[in-house]
Write a protein that holds these residues in place. Structure first.
Motif, PDB file in Angstrom:
ATOM      1  N   GLY A 117      -5.461  11.666   0.879  1.00 57.72           N
ATOM      2  CA  GLY A 117      -5.103  11.932  -0.509  1.00 57.72           C
ATOM      3  C   GLY A 117      -3.711  11.448  -0.874  1.00 57.72           C
ATOM      4  N   TRP A 118      -3.030  12.289  -1.663  1.00 56.07           N
ATOM      5  CA  TRP A 118      -1.715  11.921  -2.185  1.00 56.07           C
ATOM      6  C   TRP A 118      -0.593  12.210  -1.204  1.00 56.07           C
ATOM      7  N   TRP A 119      -0.898  12.750  -0.041  1.00 57.01           N
ATOM      8  CA  TRP A 119       0.135  12.930   0.986  1.00 57.01           C
ATOM      9  C   TRP A 119       0.757  11.590   1.362  1.00 57.01           C
ATOM     10  N   GLY A 120      -0.074  10.559   1.456  1.00 56.66           N
ATOM     11  CA  GLY A 120       0.444   9.247   1.850  1.00 56.66           C
ATOM     12  C   GLY A 120       1.497   8.739   0.888  1.00 56.66           C
ATOM     13  N   PHE A 121       1.324   8.995  -0.421  1.00 48.20           N
ATOM     14  CA  PHE A 121       2.317   8.572  -1.408  1.00 48.20           C
ATOM     15  C   PHE A 121       3.655   9.264  -1.166  1.00 48.20           C
ATOM     16  N   PRO A 139       0.840  -1.212   0.000  1.00 49.17           N
ATOM     17  CA  PRO A 139       0.000   0.000   0.000  1.00 49.17           C
ATOM     18  C   PRO A 139       0.869   1.254   0.000  1.00 49.17           C
ATOM     19  N   MET A 140       0.711   2.081  -1.037  1.00 50.40           N
ATOM     20  CA  MET A 140       1.513   3.303  -1.170  1.00 50.40           C
ATOM     21  C   MET A 140       0.759   4.548  -0.740  1.00 50.40           C
ATOM     22  N   GLY A 141      -0.466   4.392  -0.309  1.00 51.47           N
ATOM     23  CA  GLY A 141      -1.238   5.542   0.135  1.00 51.47           C
ATOM     24  C   GLY A 141      -2.665   5.153   0.445  1.00 51.47           C
ATOM     25  N   PRO A 142      -3.454   6.084   0.971  1.00 48.12           N
ATOM     26  CA  PRO A 142      -4.857   5.790   1.277  1.00 48.12           C
ATOM     27  C   PRO A 142      -5.711   5.819   0.010  1.00 48.12           C
ATOM     28  N   ASN A 143      -7.008   5.783   0.188  1.00 49.84           N
ATOM     29  CA  ASN A 143      -7.916   5.872  -0.960  1.00 49.84           C
ATOM     30  C   ASN A 143      -7.856   7.264  -1.580  1.00 49.84           C
ATOM     31  N   VAL A 144      -7.728   7.306  -2.895  1.00 53.77           N
ATOM     32  CA  VAL A 144      -7.750   8.559  -3.649  1.00 53.77           C
ATOM     33  C   VAL A 144      -8.788   8.421  -4.746  1.00 53.77           C
ATOM     34  N   HIS A 145      -9.094   9.538  -5.382  1.00 53.01           N
ATOM     35  CA  HIS A 145     -10.086   9.532  -6.465  1.00 53.01           C
ATOM     36  C   HIS A 145      -9.369   9.561  -7.808  1.00 53.01           C
ATOM     37  N   ILE A 146      -9.622   8.543  -8.630  1.00 54.41           N
ATOM     38  CA  ILE A 146      -9.070   8.445  -9.977  1.00 54.41           C
ATOM     39  C   ILE A 146     -10.240   8.355 -10.950  1.00 54.41           C
ATOM     40  N   PHE A 147     -10.391   9.386 -11.785  1.00 53.30           N
ATOM     41  CA  PHE A 147     -11.501   9.450 -12.749  1.00 53.30           C
ATOM     42  C   PHE A 147     -12.846   9.247 -12.054  1.00 53.30           C
ATOM     43  N   GLY A 150       5.228   2.310   9.640  1.00 50.47           N
ATOM     44  CA  GLY A 150       3.948   2.986   9.528  1.00 50.47           C
ATOM     45  C   GLY A 150       3.400   3.124   8.137  1.00 50.47           C
ATOM     46  N   GLY A 151       4.086   2.544   7.124  1.00 52.67           N
ATOM     47  CA  GLY A 151       3.566   2.629   5.763  1.00 52.67           C
ATOM     48  C   GLY A 151       3.450   4.066   5.290  1.00 52.67           C
ATOM     49  N   TRP A 152       2.289   4.408   4.753  1.00 53.50           N
ATOM     50  CA  TRP A 152       2.072   5.745   4.211  1.00 53.50           C
ATOM     51  C   TRP A 152       1.626   6.746   5.271  1.00 53.50           C
ATOM     52  N   HIS A 153       1.548   6.369   6.531  1.00 48.76           N
ATOM     53  CA  HIS A 153       1.162   7.309   7.588  1.00 48.76           C
ATOM     54  C   HIS A 153       2.184   8.427   7.710  1.00 48.76           C
ATOM     55  N   ALA A 154       1.744   9.600   8.042  1.00 55.15           N
ATOM     56  CA  ALA A 154       2.618  10.762   8.173  1.00 55.15           C
ATOM     57  C   ALA A 154       3.598  10.566   9.322  1.00 55.15           C
ATOM     58  N   PRO A 155       4.871  10.898   9.137  1.00 57.40           N
ATOM     59  CA  PRO A 155       5.871  10.705  10.193  1.00 57.40           C
ATOM     60  C   PRO A 155       6.009  11.923  11.097  1.00 57.40           C
ATOM     61  N   PHE A 156       6.794  11.746  12.152  1.00 64.47           N
ATOM     62  CA  PHE A 156       7.258  12.831  13.017  1.00 64.47           C
ATOM     63  C   PHE A 156       6.125  13.664  13.617  1.00 64.47           C
ATOM     64  N   GLY A 157       5.041  13.016  13.980  1.00 64.86           N
ATOM     65  CA  GLY A 157       3.955  13.733  14.632  1.00 64.86           C
ATOM     66  C   GLY A 157       3.115  14.599  13.720  1.00 64.86           C
ATOM     67  N   LEU A 158       3.306  14.506  12.403  1.00 67.67           N
ATOM     68  CA  LEU A 158       2.506  15.324  11.493  1.00 67.67           C
ATOM     69  C   LEU A 158       1.040  14.915  11.478  1.00 67.67           C
ATOM     70  N   SER A 159       0.748  13.721  12.017  1.00 65.50           N
ATOM     71  CA  SER A 159      -0.658  13.304  12.100  1.00 65.50           C
ATOM     72  C   SER A 159      -1.445  14.165  13.069  1.00 65.50           C
ATOM     73  N   TYR A 160      -0.739  14.878  13.960  1.00 63.27           N
ATOM     74  CA  TYR A 160      -1.418  15.671  14.984  1.00 63.27           C
ATOM     75  C   TYR A 160      -1.469  17.149  14.635  1.00 63.27           C
ATOM     76  N   VAL A 161      -1.039  17.527  13.431  1.00 63.35           N
ATOM     77  CA  VAL A 161      -1.093  18.928  13.023  1.00 63.35           C
ATOM     78  C   VAL A 161      -2.546  19.322  12.784  1.00 63.35           C
ATOM     79  N   PRO A 162      -3.048  20.368  13.451  1.00 66.92           N
ATOM     80  CA  PRO A 162      -4.459  20.742  13.268  1.00 66.92           C
ATOM     81  C   PRO A 162      -4.702  21.401  11.922  1.00 66.92           C
ATOM     82  N   PHE A 163      -5.918  21.216  11.425  1.00 67.05           N
ATOM     83  CA  PHE A 163      -6.444  21.854  10.218  1.00 67.05           C
ATOM     84  C   PHE A 163      -5.782  21.391   8.916  1.00 67.05           C
ATOM     85  N   ILE A 164      -4.795  20.506   8.991  1.00 67.53           N
ATOM     86  CA  ILE A 164      -4.207  19.937   7.772  1.00 67.53           C
ATOM     87  C   ILE A 164      -4.121  18.430   7.964  1.00 67.53           C
TER      88      ILE A 164
END
Length: 436
Positions: free
Chosen positions: A297-301, A113-121, A278-292
């Motif tokens: 999306g493509w952040w996981g890639f 898995p290189m990322g979460p669900n994204v929208h393609i077409f 952690g796979g495509w999960h955001a590193p270094f505590g970025l999962s806890y950044v508010p409002f972003i």
């Protein structure tokens, strides 16, 4: 919208393929092949420039800006180089063996898995080609099939040195696949699944590299041995005149082996990222950044690639830093250290998993504490368990050829006087007498 939520942790569910169609699967398959080929081209440049900096030399800097086109020049050389066929070779197997290695290398990324669900077409699909409840077993099975390309390539040439190189490579891969597999089993126990997407989902908020530190260390060492990289590049050592099982190959048949080696480097790096980092999960505590929402999306890639390239650069770093092992040291490391350590850690994880049903504390915290104690115990055992070398009597001359090959003297031993030294001194004395 993802940018307006105050906090959105990564998903803890498996990949959702409910809107998958055959043409989306085909698009993703083509993209994976192109992604691997482009990654190999970039890897060649990164490795050469990185090794050049580590060894105080410029590296490629002539072909294109900063030497970026050097990999294209090498590919062109392989494409137009003379294709040599040995007379005694088993032609069909000689030709199909490199294809087996390359085909197996391309197949591993199918379940990563290189990322979460994204929208393609207009359709929601995960950045993953396929997933099964036994995806990690699929990866190990494909890696084992790739070994057939190495063994058949050395055997089909009907030549001695390629055959010896392929046998040595087979023994190496089998030895280190055992420790690698057992390090992954501990992750299966704690994650409760062998699905790669489910394992990624289970690594929130703690990555398994921290909670299962001994398993992660064993995997990292095993993956370097699995892909035949320094200090474990014994089947085709770069300092030797032969290239192991690839000795009798040229042109693009050699190129397929070369390509599969670098793709396998990305494969083991991607597996390390998926299983332990952690796979495509955001590193270094970025999962806890508010409002972003850095986990949508493509952040996981982006995060997946950063982690995968970090593991790849680690292998480049070891190549430019460490010396090559002797083969007996290498096999001793695998069979006498890595396999026992991985087995002991597997038993500990199973016991902790059973104890956790009666303990109310966090499972990851409990595992992290046990991992720390286990690592400290191993360090103490390694420091205190130093074999004492018995010093033989100094008046006993050493027969360096007693075992059939020359052996250097140990501390306290001395070699008998060299008969050649006596002849040289007598000749020198005779010359001095004649001069007088």
């Amino acid at each position: 919208m993802a940018l307006l939520v105050p906090f959105a942790p990564p998903t803890t569910a498996a990949a959702d393929f409910s809107q998958e169609t055959w043409w989306i699967t085909l698009i993703k398959a083509i993209c994976i092949v192109l992604f691997l080929i482009v990654s190999v081209i970039m890897a060649l440049w990164v490795e050469r420039r990185g090794l050049g900096r580590m060894q105080t030399r410029p590296g490629p800097n002539v072909a294109g800006p900063l030497g970026l086109f050097q990999a294209f020049a090498d590919a062109g050389k392989l494409l137009f180089k003379e294709d040599i066929w040995t007379d005694r070779a088993e032609k069909f197997i000689y030709f199909i063996a490199p294809a087996i290695s390359a085909f197996s290398a391309f197949m591993v990324m199918a379940v990563i898995p290189m990322g979460p669900n994204v929208h393609i077409f207009g359709r929601s699909t995960p950045l993953q080609l396929a997933d099964t409840p036994i995806s990690v077993l699929y990866i190990l099975a494909i890696a084992s099939i790739g070994l057939y390309g190495t063994v058949l390539g050395g055997w089909s040439t009907r030549s001695t040195l390629p055959l010896l190189g392929s046998v040595r490579s087979a023994a190496q891969v089998i030895s280190y696949e055992l420790s690698m597999g057992m390090s992954l089993v501990s992750v299966f126990i704690v994650a409760g699944s062998m699905s790669t997407s489910q394992i990624v989902a289970s690594q929130y908020p703690v990555w398994w590299a921290f909670a299962l530190l001994p398993a992660f260390v064993v995997y990292v060492i095993s993956m370097v041995g699995e892909v035949n990289r320094l200090p474990f590049d014994l089947p085709e050592a770069e300092g030797e005149l032969v290239a192991g099982h690839m000795t009798e190959y040229s042109s693009m048949k050699f190129g397929w082996y070369y390509l599969s080696e670098y793709i396998n480097m990305f494969n083991v790096s991607a597996v390390a990222t998926t299983i332990f980092l952690g796979g495509w999960h955001a590193p270094f505590g970025l999962s806890y950044v508010p409002f972003i929402d850095f986990n949508s999306g493509w952040w996981g890639f982006l995060w997946f690639n950063l982690k995968m390239w970090t593991m790849f650069f680690f292998m480049v770093w070891t190549r430019g830093t460490l010396l090559r092992f002797r083969y007996d040291q290498f096999m001793q490391l695998g069979w006498k250290i890595l396999i026992p350590v991985s087995m002991a850690w597997l038993v500990i994880v199973a016991v902790v998993r059973g104890v956790q049903t009666w303990v109310t504390s966090s499972y990851t915290v409990l595992l992290g504490g046990v991992a720390g104690v286990f690592v400290i115990a191993l360090i103490i055992l390694w420091i205190t368990d130093k074999p004492e070398v018995e010093t033989p009597p100094s008046d006993e001359p050493l027969d360096a050829f007693a075992d059939g090959y020359p052996v250097p003297p140990l501390p306290g031993q001395h070699l008998p006087p060299s008969p050649r030294a006596g002849r040289v001194s007598a000749t020198a004395s005779g010359k001095e007498t004649d001069n007088e």
